[in-house]
Motif scaffolding. Structure first.
Motif, PDB file in Angstrom:
ATOM      1  N   THR A  33       0.807  -1.224   0.000  1.00 46.81           N
ATOM      2  CA  THR A  33       0.000   0.000   0.000  1.00 46.81           C
ATOM      3  C   THR A  33       0.838   1.271   0.000  1.00 46.81           C
ATOM      4  N   GLY A  34       2.105   1.167   0.372  1.00 44.28           N
ATOM      5  CA  GLY A  34       2.971   2.345   0.391  1.00 44.28           C
ATOM      6  C   GLY A  34       2.765   3.255   1.583  1.00 44.28           C
ATOM      7  N   ARG A  35       2.077   2.765   2.597  1.00 50.17           N
ATOM      8  CA  ARG A  35       1.861   3.613   3.783  1.00 50.17           C
ATOM      9  C   ARG A  35       3.161   3.751   4.582  1.00 50.17           C
ATOM     10  N   GLY A  36       3.163   4.677   5.512  1.00 49.21           N
ATOM     11  CA  GLY A  36       4.334   4.904   6.348  1.00 49.21           C
ATOM     12  C   GLY A  36       4.489   3.821   7.409  1.00 49.21           C
ATOM     13  N   PHE A  37       5.704   3.625   7.849  1.00 49.84           N
ATOM     14  CA  PHE A  37       6.026   2.651   8.891  1.00 49.84           C
ATOM     15  C   PHE A  37       5.643   3.283  10.225  1.00 49.84           C
ATOM     16  N   SER A  38       4.504   2.876  10.759  1.00 57.84           N
ATOM     17  CA  SER A  38       3.924   3.529  11.938  1.00 57.84           C
ATOM     18  C   SER A  38       4.529   3.003  13.238  1.00 57.84           C
ATOM     19  N   LYS A  39       4.122   3.634  14.301  1.00 58.58           N
ATOM     20  CA  LYS A  39       4.541   3.191  15.631  1.00 58.58           C
ATOM     21  C   LYS A  39       4.008   1.774  15.899  1.00 58.58           C
ATOM     22  N   THR A  40       2.819   1.463  15.397  1.00 59.25           N
ATOM     23  CA  THR A  40       2.251   0.119  15.532  1.00 59.25           C
ATOM     24  C   THR A  40       3.106  -0.903  14.796  1.00 59.25           C
ATOM     25  N   ASP A  41       3.578  -0.530  13.606  1.00 61.08           N
ATOM     26  CA  ASP A  41       4.451  -1.430  12.846  1.00 61.08           C
ATOM     27  C   ASP A  41       5.758  -1.676  13.599  1.00 61.08           C
ATOM     28  N   ASP A  42       6.306  -0.617  14.170  1.00 64.88           N
ATOM     29  CA  ASP A  42       7.549  -0.765  14.925  1.00 64.88           C
ATOM     30  C   ASP A  42       7.331  -1.604  16.179  1.00 64.88           C
ATOM     31  N   SER A  43       6.197  -1.407  16.849  1.00 68.51           N
ATOM     32  CA  SER A  43       5.878  -2.226  18.030  1.00 68.51           C
ATOM     33  C   SER A  43       5.681  -3.685  17.640  1.00 68.51           C
ATOM     34  N   THR A  44       5.057  -3.918  16.500  1.00 65.86           N
ATOM     35  CA  THR A  44       4.874  -5.285  16.005  1.00 65.86           C
ATOM     36  C   THR A  44       6.230  -5.935  15.761  1.00 65.86           C
ATOM     37  N   ARG A  45       7.135  -5.205  15.118  1.00 69.58           N
ATOM     38  CA  ARG A  45       8.489  -5.699  14.876  1.00 69.58           C
ATOM     39  C   ARG A  45       9.187  -6.047  16.196  1.00 69.58           C
ATOM     40  N   HIS A  46       9.140  -5.108  17.117  1.00 72.23           N
ATOM     41  CA  HIS A  46       9.806  -5.280  18.405  1.00 72.23           C
ATOM     42  C   HIS A  46       9.224  -6.446  19.205  1.00 72.23           C
ATOM     43  N   TRP A  47       7.901  -6.491  19.335  1.00 76.30           N
ATOM     44  CA  TRP A  47       7.278  -7.528  20.167  1.00 76.30           C
ATOM     45  C   TRP A  47       7.366  -8.910  19.537  1.00 76.30           C
ATOM     46  N   THR A 104      15.882 -12.107  14.646  1.00 74.83           N
ATOM     47  CA  THR A 104      16.623 -11.061  15.355  1.00 74.83           C
ATOM     48  C   THR A 104      17.368 -10.156  14.377  1.00 74.83           C
ATOM     49  N   ILE A 105      18.035 -10.756  13.410  1.00 74.72           N
ATOM     50  CA  ILE A 105      18.750  -9.967  12.392  1.00 74.72           C
ATOM     51  C   ILE A 105      17.757  -9.108  11.605  1.00 74.72           C
ATOM     52  N   GLY A 106      16.635  -9.704  11.221  1.00 77.01           N
ATOM     53  CA  GLY A 106      15.617  -8.966  10.483  1.00 77.01           C
ATOM     54  C   GLY A 106      15.064  -7.795  11.277  1.00 77.01           C
ATOM     55  N   SER A 107      14.841  -8.015  12.549  1.00 75.39           N
ATOM     56  CA  SER A 107      14.329  -6.940  13.406  1.00 75.39           C
ATOM     57  C   SER A 107      15.334  -5.799  13.502  1.00 75.39           C
ATOM     58  N   ALA A 108      16.599  -6.145  13.698  1.00 74.10           N
ATOM     59  CA  ALA A 108      17.642  -5.113  13.813  1.00 74.10           C
ATOM     60  C   ALA A 108      17.814  -4.355  12.496  1.00 74.10           C
ATOM     61  N   LYS A 109      17.808  -5.077  11.380  1.00 76.83           N
ATOM     62  CA  LYS A 109      17.963  -4.435  10.071  1.00 76.83           C
ATOM     63  C   LYS A 109      16.762  -3.539   9.758  1.00 76.83           C
ATOM     64  N   ALA A 110      15.564  -4.005  10.095  1.00 79.99           N
ATOM     65  CA  ALA A 110      14.358  -3.194   9.837  1.00 79.99           C
ATOM     66  C   ALA A 110      14.376  -1.930  10.697  1.00 79.99           C
ATOM     67  N   LYS A 111      14.831  -2.055  11.915  1.00 74.39           N
ATOM     68  CA  LYS A 111      14.890  -0.905  12.820  1.00 74.39           C
ATOM     69  C   LYS A 111      15.829   0.171  12.272  1.00 74.39           C
ATOM     70  N   ARG A 112      16.907  -0.265  11.629  1.00 74.87           N
ATOM     71  CA  ARG A 112      17.920   0.665  11.136  1.00 74.87           C
ATOM     72  C   ARG A 112      17.726   1.091   9.674  1.00 74.87           C
ATOM     73  N   ALA A 113      16.752   0.502   8.995  1.00 73.96           N
ATOM     74  CA  ALA A 113      16.510   0.866   7.599  1.00 73.96           C
ATOM     75  C   ALA A 113      16.104   2.332   7.510  1.00 73.96           C
ATOM     76  N   GLU A 114      16.453   2.948   6.393  1.00 76.56           N
ATOM     77  CA  GLU A 114      16.240   4.392   6.273  1.00 76.56           C
ATOM     78  C   GLU A 114      14.843   4.778   5.808  1.00 76.56           C
ATOM     79  N   THR A 115      14.284   4.045   4.849  1.00 75.38           N
ATOM     80  CA  THR A 115      12.967   4.417   4.336  1.00 75.38           C
ATOM     81  C   THR A 115      11.907   3.457   4.888  1.00 75.38           C
ATOM     82  N   ASP A 116      10.683   3.906   4.854  1.00 75.68           N
ATOM     83  CA  ASP A 116       9.580   3.073   5.324  1.00 75.68           C
ATOM     84  C   ASP A 116       9.459   1.806   4.481  1.00 75.68           C
ATOM     85  N   ARG A 117       9.609   1.947   3.174  1.00 73.20           N
ATOM     86  CA  ARG A 117       9.528   0.788   2.279  1.00 73.20           C
ATOM     87  C   ARG A 117      10.607  -0.242   2.610  1.00 73.20           C
ATOM     88  N   GLU A 118      11.829   0.236   2.886  1.00 72.90           N
ATOM     89  CA  GLU A 118      12.923  -0.672   3.268  1.00 72.90           C
ATOM     90  C   GLU A 118      12.612  -1.373   4.589  1.00 72.90           C
TER      91      GLU A 118
END
Length: 154
Positions: A33-47, A104-118
């Motif tokens: 959908t191209g939406r932004g990486f929200s706080k919910t998305d980040d919480s989902t990644r983290h949890w 774990t690697i995926g979570s760390a890489k996603a956290k550090r990615a620069e764009t929402d799509r990445e």
């Protein structure tokens, strides 16, 4: 303590699967959908990563106390001929450890990615790979290697 750990491990595994499926769904949906990486998305990644780590610790506790695993390590040569013992002592353990490492690697890489799509793409791909590895390591009721019921009755 062991019976409590075993029960927690048995039911917590479902939480790992549900959180992974949900995280992969959100990631690919966000990418599509191209939406932004929200706080919910980040919480989902983290949890999702955190739940996976908790399950790994519970799994280590069960692994170290397991009579099946102890039988393998007491005589690995003789036990290697019994597929169920080999599966739980080596194959299941190694694949689950690998899956948590991938998550774990995926979570760390996603956290550090620069764009929402990445972020979405990284989380989706790495978590999906981790999920596939977990599916391969599950002792399905129909598995020729080792089988267990999907839901245990205590």
């Amino acid at each position: 303590m062991y019976p409590v750990t075993l029960v927690l491990h048995s039911y917590f595994r479902w939480l790992v699967l549900v959180s992974l499926v949900y995280a992969v769904f959100r990631a690919f949906q966000g990418m599509r959908t191209g939406r932004g990486f929200s706080k919910t998305d980040d919480s989902t990644r983290h949890w999702t990563a955190t739940i996976s780590h908790i399950q790994l610790m519970l799994g280590f506790a069960v692994y170290l106390k397991s009579p099946v695993v102890n039988a393998f390590w007491d005589n690995p040569k003789a036990a290697s001929g019994q597929m169920a013992i080999l599966f739980f002592s080596v194959i299941h353990f190694a694949l689950m450890l690998l899956a948590i490492m991938v998550i774990t690697i995926g979570s760390a890489k996603a956290k550090r990615a620069e764009t929402d799509r990445e972020k979405f793409r990284t989380m989706g791909v790495w978590f999906a790979i981790g999920l596939v590895i977990i599916f391969l390591a599950i002792p399905w009721p129909f598995s020729p290697l080792a089988n267990r019921p999907l839901l245990r009755t205590w």
